[in-house]
Design a protein around this motif. Structure first.
Motif, PDB file in Angstrom:
ATOM      1  N   LYS A 113      52.480  31.665  34.083  1.00 59.17           N
ATOM      2  CA  LYS A 113      51.446  32.692  34.038  1.00 59.17           C
ATOM      3  C   LYS A 113      51.150  33.093  32.602  1.00 59.17           C
ATOM      4  N   ARG A 114      52.189  33.363  31.827  1.00 60.60           N
ATOM      5  CA  ARG A 114      51.977  33.737  30.422  1.00 60.60           C
ATOM      6  C   ARG A 114      51.356  32.578  29.656  1.00 60.60           C
ATOM      7  N   ALA A 115      51.794  31.364  29.933  1.00 61.33           N
ATOM      8  CA  ALA A 115      51.230  30.200  29.252  1.00 61.33           C
ATOM      9  C   ALA A 115      49.738  30.093  29.509  1.00 61.33           C
ATOM     10  N   ALA A 116      49.304  30.388  30.734  1.00 62.36           N
ATOM     11  CA  ALA A 116      47.880  30.313  31.065  1.00 62.36           C
ATOM     12  C   ALA A 116      47.085  31.368  30.305  1.00 62.36           C
ATOM     13  N   VAL A 117      47.643  32.578  30.203  1.00 67.06           N
ATOM     14  CA  VAL A 117      46.969  33.639  29.448  1.00 67.06           C
ATOM     15  C   VAL A 117      46.842  33.243  27.977  1.00 67.06           C
ATOM     16  N   ASP A 118      47.936  32.786  27.397  1.00 67.05           N
ATOM     17  CA  ASP A 118      47.925  32.392  25.993  1.00 67.05           C
ATOM     18  C   ASP A 118      46.941  31.251  25.751  1.00 67.05           C
ATOM     19  N   ARG A 119      46.920  30.290  26.669  1.00 68.40           N
ATOM     20  CA  ARG A 119      46.035  29.129  26.510  1.00 68.40           C
ATOM     21  C   ARG A 119      44.573  29.563  26.523  1.00 68.40           C
ATOM     22  N   ALA A 120      44.237  30.484  27.427  1.00 67.56           N
ATOM     23  CA  ALA A 120      42.862  30.982  27.478  1.00 67.56           C
ATOM     24  C   ALA A 120      42.496  31.713  26.190  1.00 67.56           C
ATOM     25  N   LEU A 121      43.421  32.520  25.676  1.00 63.74           N
ATOM     26  CA  LEU A 121      43.160  33.242  24.438  1.00 63.74           C
ATOM     27  C   LEU A 121      43.000  32.285  23.258  1.00 63.74           C
ATOM     28  N   GLY A 122      43.614  31.120  23.364  1.00 60.10           N
ATOM     29  CA  GLY A 122      43.517  30.132  22.298  1.00 60.10           C
ATOM     30  C   GLY A 122      42.133  29.540  22.125  1.00 60.10           C
ATOM     31  N   ALA A 123      41.201  29.925  22.980  1.00 57.61           N
ATOM     32  CA  ALA A 123      39.823  29.451  22.856  1.00 57.61           C
ATOM     33  C   ALA A 123      38.853  30.588  22.539  1.00 57.61           C
ATOM     34  N   ARG A 124      39.374  31.765  22.170  1.00 53.41           N
ATOM     35  CA  ARG A 124      38.529  32.947  21.992  1.00 53.41           C
ATOM     36  C   ARG A 124      38.546  33.443  20.554  1.00 53.41           C
ATOM     37  N   GLN A 125      37.758  34.484  20.304  1.00 56.33           N
ATOM     38  CA  GLN A 125      37.655  35.078  18.970  1.00 56.33           C
ATOM     39  C   GLN A 125      38.723  36.155  18.831  1.00 56.33           C
ATOM     40  N   LEU A 126      39.789  35.841  18.123  1.00 57.39           N
ATOM     41  CA  LEU A 126      40.920  36.752  18.012  1.00 57.39           C
ATOM     42  C   LEU A 126      41.064  37.241  16.575  1.00 57.39           C
ATOM     43  N   LEU A 127      41.004  38.560  16.426  1.00 57.50           N
ATOM     44  CA  LEU A 127      41.329  39.147  15.128  1.00 57.50           C
ATOM     45  C   LEU A 127      42.832  39.238  14.933  1.00 57.50           C
ATOM     46  N   TYR A 128      43.569  39.232  16.044  1.00 56.60           N
ATOM     47  CA  TYR A 128      45.031  39.300  15.961  1.00 56.60           C
ATOM     48  C   TYR A 128      45.613  38.787  17.267  1.00 56.60           C
ATOM     49  N   PHE A 129      46.766  38.132  17.172  1.00 60.67           N
ATOM     50  CA  PHE A 129      47.504  37.707  18.357  1.00 60.67           C
ATOM     51  C   PHE A 129      48.990  37.663  18.042  1.00 60.67           C
ATOM     52  N   ASP A 130      49.768  38.280  18.923  1.00 62.71           N
ATOM     53  CA  ASP A 130      51.228  38.229  18.852  1.00 62.71           C
ATOM     54  C   ASP A 130      51.726  38.067  20.285  1.00 62.71           C
ATOM     55  N   GLY A 131      52.206  36.885  20.606  1.00 64.24           N
ATOM     56  CA  GLY A 131      52.624  36.594  21.974  1.00 64.24           C
ATOM     57  C   GLY A 131      54.042  36.995  22.294  1.00 64.24           C
ATOM     58  N   ARG A 132      54.738  37.607  21.360  1.00 64.67           N
ATOM     59  CA  ARG A 132      56.134  37.976  21.601  1.00 64.67           C
ATOM     60  C   ARG A 132      56.218  39.196  22.516  1.00 64.67           C
ATOM     61  N   GLY A 133      57.221  39.199  23.377  1.00 67.02           N
ATOM     62  CA  GLY A 133      57.424  40.338  24.259  1.00 67.02           C
ATOM     63  C   GLY A 133      56.230  40.564  25.162  1.00 67.02           C
ATOM     64  N   ASP A 134      55.804  41.820  25.285  1.00 64.83           N
ATOM     65  CA  ASP A 134      54.648  42.143  26.121  1.00 64.83           C
ATOM     66  C   ASP A 134      53.352  41.637  25.511  1.00 64.83           C
ATOM     67  N   GLY A 135      53.348  41.447  24.198  1.00 64.27           N
ATOM     68  CA  GLY A 135      52.209  40.856  23.529  1.00 64.27           C
ATOM     69  C   GLY A 135      51.208  41.856  23.004  1.00 64.27           C
ATOM     70  N   LEU A 136      50.544  41.481  21.918  1.00 65.65           N
ATOM     71  CA  LEU A 136      49.469  42.253  21.301  1.00 65.65           C
ATOM     72  C   LEU A 136      48.302  41.305  21.038  1.00 65.65           C
ATOM     73  N   VAL A 137      47.094  41.788  21.242  1.00 66.67           N
ATOM     74  CA  VAL A 137      45.925  40.953  20.977  1.00 66.67           C
ATOM     75  C   VAL A 137      44.723  41.838  20.677  1.00 66.67           C
ATOM     76  N   THR A 138      43.918  41.406  19.721  1.00 69.39           N
ATOM     77  CA  THR A 138      42.631  42.030  19.444  1.00 69.39           C
ATOM     78  C   THR A 138      41.577  40.946  19.575  1.00 69.39           C
ATOM     79  N   GLU A 139      40.752  41.049  20.615  1.00 69.13           N
ATOM     80  CA  GLU A 139      39.734  40.041  20.898  1.00 69.13           C
ATOM     81  C   GLU A 139      38.350  40.605  20.647  1.00 69.13           C
ATOM     82  N   VAL A 140      37.482  39.787  20.089  1.00 68.67           N
ATOM     83  CA  VAL A 140      36.108  40.174  19.803  1.00 68.67           C
ATOM     84  C   VAL A 140      35.168  39.467  20.769  1.00 68.67           C
ATOM     85  N   LEU A 141      34.287  40.227  21.375  1.00 66.37           N
ATOM     86  CA  LEU A 141      33.217  39.681  22.206  1.00 66.37           C
ATOM     87  C   LEU A 141      31.901  39.944  21.475  1.00 66.37           C
TER      88      LEU A 141
END
Length: 306
Positions: free
Chosen positions: A59-87
């Motif tokens: 499940k986490r791998a699928a989330v990370d993989r999807a984010l790997g195709a998006r506009q990310l100002l920040y990504f930290d997949g450790r633990g619960d995770g942090l992400v800043t995505e731009v639309l």
């Protein structure tokens, strides 16, 4: 009394998974600029997906993989995770909305947070006047408290998150609307996220702060936030947060509860209509609340309904 306040904030919602999934240290862009930043964090998300797969968390791998195709100002997949995505096209945007989430938001539950950002992005795209460019930033930039936790009723996580939110706004100011004009930035803060926004508000260079389904802010009044931004507040007719006691109790080493109800006249915010929705419905497509939030972000303030 403290137990009453804490207990009232705990609602029958499923908590987010808190598995400590391995992931790489956040990437550092090799060059300046949005394109380099996006590329670095996309690569980091893809590497996190590979590590999560090896760990056995599909499940986490699928989330990370999807984010790997998006506009990310920040990504930290450790633990619960942090992400800043731009639309949207942030570099051209002269209207930017920053969504700040509440409890139990992490990578494992990111889909529901992103759905809110997408709904707003689509509404802004449809209603922006010709020549106005918009972007939405889904800012999961702090470790949110668990719904079933004592931290959800205290300022601790908000105090930790506030410097990160201030830094994010500063970064947005540096990269958004690179067309020689000032970009209008609105913070749209849901539930515990409203506590974060209030803690960060003092002197923050934003135009509007909207508190959605807020349990309180830790401040007695909107004026006490010491912000030049317009402060808005809304609560849906079926939002359980209405039943949270709006108290603030000092205990040794901490304070439990967040004080004045932001939609009350005593607080002094600009209260706008949110329809009959529940706690998770502020960005529901077609909703009264989403329509009003769109107007706030676009600066069409006279059209905001109360």
């Amino acid at each position: 009394m403290a137990l009453v306040v804490a207990g009232a904030v705990v609602v029958p919602l499923a908590g987010a998974g808190r598995a400590r999934v391995p992931a790489p240290v956040p990437a550092v862009p090799a060059a300046a600029g949005l394109d380099a930043t996006y590329a670095a964090h996309r690569g980091n998300a893809r590497e996190a997906a590979r590590m999560a797969d090896a760990y056995g968390d599909r499940k986490r791998a699928a989330v990370d993989r999807a984010l790997g195709a998006r506009q990310l100002l920040y990504f930290d997949g450790r633990g619960d995770g942090l992400v800043t995505e731009v639309l949207g096209d942030l570099a051209r945007a002269d209207r930017v909305a920053v969504l700040v989430p509440g409890s139990d938001t992490g990578l494992d539950t990111y889909g529901r947070f992103r759905a809110a950002a997408l709904a707003l992005h689509e509404r802004l795209r449809d209603e922006a006047p010709d020549g106005t460019h918009t972007a939405v930033v889904a800012w999961l930039g702090y470790e949110t408290p668990g719904t079933f936790s004592t931290s959800v009723a205290t300022m601790e996580r908000a105090e930790e998150a506030a410097p990160e939110l201030r830094a994010a706004v500063t970064e947005l100011r540096a990269v958004a609307g690179q067309r020689g004009q000032r970009t209008r930035i609105s913070l749209l803060c849901h539930s515990y996220g409203s506590v974060v926004c209030a803690e960060a508000a003092h002197g923050l260079d934003v135009d509007d702060i909207a508190l959605l389904g807020s349990p309180g802010t830790g401040a007695r009044t909107a004026a006490a936030l010491h912000t030049r931004a317009r402060v808005w507040a809304a609560r849906g007719g079926d939002d359980w947060v209405e039943n949270v006691p709006h108290l603030s109790v000092d205990l040794p080493g901490t304070t439990v509860g967040f004080g004045t109800d932001p939609v009350s006249p005593d607080f002094g915010a600009r209260v706008f209509a949110a329809g009959d929705g529940g706690h998770s419905d502020y960005f529901a497509p077609g909703s009264v609340s989403l329509a009003n939030l769109t107007r706030i972000v676009l600066g069409d303030l006279r059209a905001v309904t109360s």
